[in-house]
Design an enzyme around this catalytic site. Sequence first.
Site, PDB file in Angstrom:
ATOM      1  N   LYS A 193     -69.780  24.073   1.997  1.00  0.00           N
ATOM      2  CA  LYS A 193     -70.392  23.163   1.043  1.00  0.00           C
ATOM      3  C   LYS A 193     -69.325  22.691   0.072  1.00  0.00           C
ATOM      4  CE  LYS A 193     -73.960  23.009  -2.522  1.00  0.00           C
ATOM      5  NZ  LYS A 193     -75.093  23.719  -3.122  1.00  0.00           N
ATOM      6  N   LYS A 246     -72.104  20.596   4.587  1.00  0.00           N
ATOM      7  CA  LYS A 246     -72.733  19.731   3.596  1.00  0.00           C
ATOM      8  C   LYS A 246     -71.692  19.155   2.657  1.00  0.00           C
ATOM      9  CE  LYS A 246     -75.757  20.295  -0.313  1.00  0.00           C
ATOM     10  NZ  LYS A 246     -76.524  21.221  -1.090  1.00  0.00           N
TER      11      LYS A 246
END
Length: 326
Positions: A193, A246
Amino acid sequence: MNIRPRRLRANENLRTLTRETRVSSSALIQPLFVKEGVNIKDEIKSMENNFHYSPDRLAEGIEAGLEAGVSKFLLFGLPLRKDETGSEAWNDRGVIQQGLRAVRQRFGDSVYLITDVCLCEYTSHGHCGLLSGTYVDNDSTVERLAEVALSHSLAGADMVAPSDMMDGRVKAIRSKLDAHGQIHTPIMSYSVKYASSFYGPFREAAGSAPGFGDRKTYQMDWHNTSEALKVAAMDVRDGADLLIVKPALSYLDVIQAVSSEVNVPVAAYNVSGEYAMIKAAAKLGLIDEYGAMCESAVSMFRAGADILITYFAKELASAIRKGDIG
Ligand code: PBG
């Protein structure tokens, strides 16, 4: 000319027959926002066609997903009370726990409920963990996150998804869940992330913008790919059952690298800013929203994602149903 690539592009039947990427609505996950209170269904300004639901009306969001063909949901909680440690996150009567129970009672096992495990929506300072001065303290945060995951699992979550980016949380969550008999609850780790600018609309939706500083001491630097492979491998070793990359669109190379490296399912998270860009450009008449949505979703699968978390889940499921993609 022996080879004419255009031969396989001649008509829709032939094109769909020779497609290299197949997309199914069974691979889609729809995020939903659960806001503490009663009788709430409010559209989120920064994210058109997404809503804040109170636990008593969350079923409406689920119902809409089911009608479109989406049965997997990722729940985010917005508590009424925030404090320094984010203690509402592991309150058995907290907003997510209430939402889980309400939806489970209504839909049983026909829906699959995944919960985001993080503290940023619950802390008064908006950081994803406990503070030590201005530093987000890793190890004490990890202990709390394990409590949050356990609390969600006991309230009925099918799967937990830690998004905090602390080191060692997958291991801590796994042992906490196992110690309490929750051995069948998988962990979908937000392993990769990045500290991205594409989370803007979500932070408005979740009320989770950091009150000071940024998240760069825990979320990843977007110049890095080797680090993505390192943390993905670490999470798999620690017991992550699935992992997330992400954001998605600016990170297709990372999705490809990670998915070819690990032996667990990889989900791409098509984040709020990516959703908002398509919506905004379409509003200005600059792009065709439907086409851009379909094309970008397929790109994430083409890159190697097995699963797609997206605010367009319902619309994509309809597109698949109509045969426009898939
Ligand atoms: C919580 C969390 C965030 C997102 C998912 N979980 C925000 C953040 O890290 O600031 C972003 C989702 C999106 O933008 O769609 N840590």
